[in-house]
Enzyme design. Structure first.
Site, PDB file in Angstrom:
ATOM      1  N   ASP A  92      -7.109   4.362  -4.700  1.00  0.00           N
ATOM      2  CA  ASP A  92      -7.607   4.080  -3.290  1.00  0.00           C
ATOM      3  C   ASP A  92      -8.272   5.386  -3.147  1.00  0.00           C
ATOM      4  OD1 ASP A  92      -8.071   2.192  -0.950  1.00  0.00           O
ATOM      5  OD2 ASP A  92      -7.236   4.060  -0.049  1.00  0.00           O
ATOM      6  N   LYS A  98       0.862  -1.176   0.104  1.00  0.00           N
ATOM      7  CA  LYS A  98       0.070   0.004  -0.174  1.00  0.00           C
ATOM      8  C   LYS A  98       0.888   1.334  -0.034  1.00  0.00           C
ATOM      9  CE  LYS A  98      -4.371   0.789   0.249  1.00  0.00           C
ATOM     10  NZ  LYS A  98      -5.313   0.310  -0.476  1.00  0.00           N
TER      11      LYS A  98
HETATM   12  P1  NDP Z   1     -12.940   7.731  -2.883  1.00  0.00           P
HETATM   13  O1  NDP Z   1     -11.946   8.703  -2.299  1.00  0.00           O
HETATM   14  O2  NDP Z   1     -13.386   7.609  -4.442  1.00  0.00           O
HETATM   15  O3  NDP Z   1     -14.051   7.882  -2.034  1.00  0.00           O
HETATM   16  C1  NDP Z   1     -14.206   7.984  -0.718  1.00  0.00           C
HETATM   17  C2  NDP Z   1     -15.454   8.270  -0.089  1.00  0.00           C
HETATM   18  O4  NDP Z   1     -15.432   8.226   1.332  1.00  0.00           O
HETATM   19  C3  NDP Z   1     -15.683   9.863  -0.332  1.00  0.00           C
HETATM   20  O5  NDP Z   1     -17.092   9.946  -0.437  1.00  0.00           O
HETATM   21  C4  NDP Z   1     -15.191  10.348   0.986  1.00  0.00           C
HETATM   22  O6  NDP Z   1     -15.832  11.584   1.147  1.00  0.00           O
HETATM   23  C5  NDP Z   1     -15.407   9.580   1.980  1.00  0.00           C
HETATM   24  N1  NDP Z   1     -14.467   9.650   3.237  1.00  0.00           N
HETATM   25  C6  NDP Z   1     -13.079   9.386   3.074  1.00  0.00           C
HETATM   26  N2  NDP Z   1     -12.814   9.931   4.116  1.00  0.00           N
HETATM   27  C7  NDP Z   1     -13.724  10.068   5.171  1.00  0.00           C
HETATM   28  C8  NDP Z   1     -13.738  10.065   6.518  1.00  0.00           C
HETATM   29  N3  NDP Z   1     -12.854  10.322   7.366  1.00  0.00           N
HETATM   30  N4  NDP Z   1     -15.042  10.410   6.770  1.00  0.00           N
HETATM   31  C9  NDP Z   1     -16.119  10.108   6.238  1.00  0.00           C
HETATM   32  N5  NDP Z   1     -16.254  10.186   4.774  1.00  0.00           N
HETATM   33  C10 NDP Z   1     -14.919   9.832   4.399  1.00  0.00           C
HETATM   34  O7  NDP Z   1     -12.526   6.264  -2.403  1.00  0.00           O
HETATM   35  P2  NDP Z   1     -12.702   4.816  -2.691  1.00  0.00           P
HETATM   36  O8  NDP Z   1     -14.259   4.884  -3.014  1.00  0.00           O
HETATM   37  O9  NDP Z   1     -11.837   4.377  -3.615  1.00  0.00           O
HETATM   38  O10 NDP Z   1     -12.516   4.160  -1.362  1.00  0.00           O
HETATM   39  C11 NDP Z   1     -13.371   4.170   0.012  1.00  0.00           C
HETATM   40  C12 NDP Z   1     -12.994   2.901   0.557  1.00  0.00           C
HETATM   41  O11 NDP Z   1     -12.888   1.639  -0.242  1.00  0.00           O
HETATM   42  C13 NDP Z   1     -11.463   2.973   1.158  1.00  0.00           C
HETATM   43  O12 NDP Z   1     -11.864   2.350   2.552  1.00  0.00           O
HETATM   44  C14 NDP Z   1     -10.754   2.166   0.318  1.00  0.00           C
HETATM   45  O13 NDP Z   1      -9.676   1.836   1.080  1.00  0.00           O
HETATM   46  C15 NDP Z   1     -11.773   0.824   0.004  1.00  0.00           C
HETATM   47  N6  NDP Z   1     -11.302   0.236  -1.161  1.00  0.00           N
HETATM   48  C16 NDP Z   1     -11.267   0.953  -2.430  1.00  0.00           C
HETATM   49  C17 NDP Z   1     -10.905   0.261  -3.461  1.00  0.00           C
HETATM   50  C18 NDP Z   1     -11.084   0.688  -4.903  1.00  0.00           C
HETATM   51  O14 NDP Z   1     -10.947  -0.102  -5.739  1.00  0.00           O
HETATM   52  N7  NDP Z   1     -11.206   2.101  -5.077  1.00  0.00           N
HETATM   53  C19 NDP Z   1     -10.461  -1.225  -3.421  1.00  0.00           C
HETATM   54  C20 NDP Z   1     -10.758  -1.988  -2.210  1.00  0.00           C
HETATM   55  C21 NDP Z   1     -11.056  -1.001  -1.016  1.00  0.00           C
HETATM   56  P3  NDP Z   1     -15.156  12.996   0.878  1.00  0.00           P
HETATM   57  O15 NDP Z   1     -14.966  13.087  -0.731  1.00  0.00           O
HETATM   58  O16 NDP Z   1     -15.848  14.217   1.709  1.00  0.00           O
HETATM   59  O17 NDP Z   1     -13.692  12.915   1.349  1.00  0.00           O
END
Ligand code: NDP
Length: 444
Positions: free
Chosen positions: A164, A124
């Protein structure tokens, strides 16, 4: 060493790394019995070796913003374990990024990648950089500076990063552009690439789809389906967007969506033109989810998480530790009977205990969100072969592998004829594969 002595040792060795210790404890709790029962693993001291990354790289990322000021961020790559394949795992750009968070994510990735049945090790990386509010030009300059160091450490057969939080198609484009310039080669050293330049169809959809496929397989163990189910989703990024799309396709009704400013409750369901609106809002305008409530006349709960909204199914798709013990109790009290984690470690250990004591269907992120890295693995295969598969083929592979992941969880996690501990199942299945490989490869 006893299990508790081992955990004391982990805590002493990793001061100020609470997320990493949390992730290690969960795995150790699940696999300790199996470890003790395998003298070969103990003789090779697998447990102590597996909790230390092969390599950790920390570097300075200086760049110039649009105002002409020099800004400095910290970049990281934690190459955790490559016993079963090249290091593989996403890059996170978010102000909260630190070594503890990246070590927790890299550690989880080892077992997740093993579960996919594909040959990928765990890693990571990322930076404490906030893409929100930056111009495209600033994001490009940051990505180029970040890659100017990272390119030395990654490669097609060495380490293959992906996206991510904060790293989507735009960022992967800038990162890959700089990588190919510095290396003078067009190899698939990153996944999540655009389809015109080596990416795989279905990769953007894969994590969200996979989380829903996992839930579908869990539902089928109780003769149930998504049809008519009320679903609470957190997040509105990549994972949340496609999880919502797939739930809609399967006949469920998604009533919540969120970002770091709060959540929106839409009892009529986020589908059709409303889903299109979210895609445009988040991916093109990069706006806040509050705008959805204004557009469609529903309520926005400032600074709140969606877990007090009654639902049958919860899909946390935002970030780590976003469901605490009170949230978990509220979900159960309101009738939630399935949680499939799109995010990594979104439930605190105490919340997980609540789900398990209530014997609901609960799948941890390392199993439920493995669809993303699975499709990254399929992207790597297409790059190796010089091929580009069609959507149907990639989706079929993804669906098949998610079912295989579900089967492994059931195989190793069945407690009795009515209950499967998916945490235990996922951890043991992933651990066995990696530990056996480490034994075969000698003390390295
Ligand atoms: P994005 O950046 O596309 O979206 C993240 C979302 O989560 C946004 O809506 C963001 O809101 C919100 N968010 C982030 N931090 C916080 C916080 N501290 N409190 C509340 N809301 C929060 O990321 P992904 O969708 O890619 O990833 C989301 C999760 O999925 C993560 O845990 C990631 O590790 C996991 N994941 C992702 C993969 C992928 O293929 N993308 C694969 C496997 C796991 P805001 O825009 O306001 O920050």
């Amino acid at each position: 060493m006893t299990k508790s002595e081992f955990m004391d040792h982990v805590i002493a060795k990793n001061p100020n790394q609470p997320e990493f210790i949390q992730a290690v404890k969960e795995v150790v709790d699940s696999v300790w019995e199996v470890y003790e029962a395998n003298p070969v693993f103990k003789a090779a001291n697998i447990m102590e070796r597996i909790i230390i990354p092969d390599r950790t790289i920390i570097f300075r990322v200086p760049w110039v913003n649009d105002a002409g000021e020099v800004v400095v961020n910290t970049g990281y790559r934690v190459e955790f374990n490559n016993a079963i394949g090249p290091f593989k795992g996403g890059l996170r750009f978010h102000p909260s990024v630190n070594l503890s968070i990246l070590k927790f994510l890299g550690f989880e990735q080892i077992f997740k990648n093993a579960l996919t049945t594909l040959p990928m090790g765990g890693a990571k990386g990322g930076a404490d950089f906030e893409p929100k509010g930056k111009t495209d030009n600033e994001v490009m300059h940051f990505c180029q500076s970040f890659m100017s160091e990272l390119f030395r450490h990654i490669g097609f057969r060495t380490d293959v990063p992906a996206g991510d939080i904060g790293v989507g198609g735009r960022e992967i484009g800038y990162l890959y552009g700089q990588f190919k310039r510095l290396k003078n080669e067009y190899s698939g050293a990153l996944t999540g690439k655009g389809v015109q330049w080596g990416g795989s169809l279905i990769r953007p959809e894969a994590t969200g789809y996979g989380t829903v496929y996992m839930a579908e397989d869990m539902l089928s163990t109780r003769g149930e389906s998504f049809e008519g189910k009320v679903v609470a989703v957190s997040g509105s990024g990549n994972v949340a967007q496609y999880a919502i799309q797939k739930v809609n396709e399967f006949g469920g009704r998604v009533v919540t969506i969120s970002d770091s400013t709060g959540f929106v409750y839409d009892p009529d369901g986020i589908s059709g033109e409303k889903w299109d609106y979210v895609m445009q809002l988040k991916n093109e305008r990069r706006g806040r989810i509050k705008e959805y409530s204004k557009e469609f006349g529903c309520k926005h709960f400032e600074g709140k998480r969606p877990w007090n909204i009654p639902c049958d199914i919860a899909l946390p798709c935002a970030t780590q530790n976003e469901i605490d013990v009170d949230d978990a109790k509220t979900l159960i009290k309101n009738g939630c009977f399935l949680v499939s984690e799109g995010a990594n470690m979104p439930s605190t250990p105490e919340a997980v205990d609540v789900f398990q004591e209530a014997r609901i269907l609960y799948a941890p992120g390392k199993a439920a969100n493995a669809g993303g890295v699975t499709t990254s693995g399929l992207e790597m295969t297409q790059n190796y072969m010089g091929q580009s598969w069609d959507k149907v083929r990639v989706n079929e592979e993804l669906r098949r592998i998610m079912t295989r992941i579900h089967e492994q969880c059931v195989e190793y996690g069945r407690i009795d004829d009515k209950y499967v501990d998916y945490v235990k199942g996922a951890n043991i299945a992933g651990f066995m594969k990696v530990a056996k490989a480490m034994v075969d490869l000698g003390v390295v």
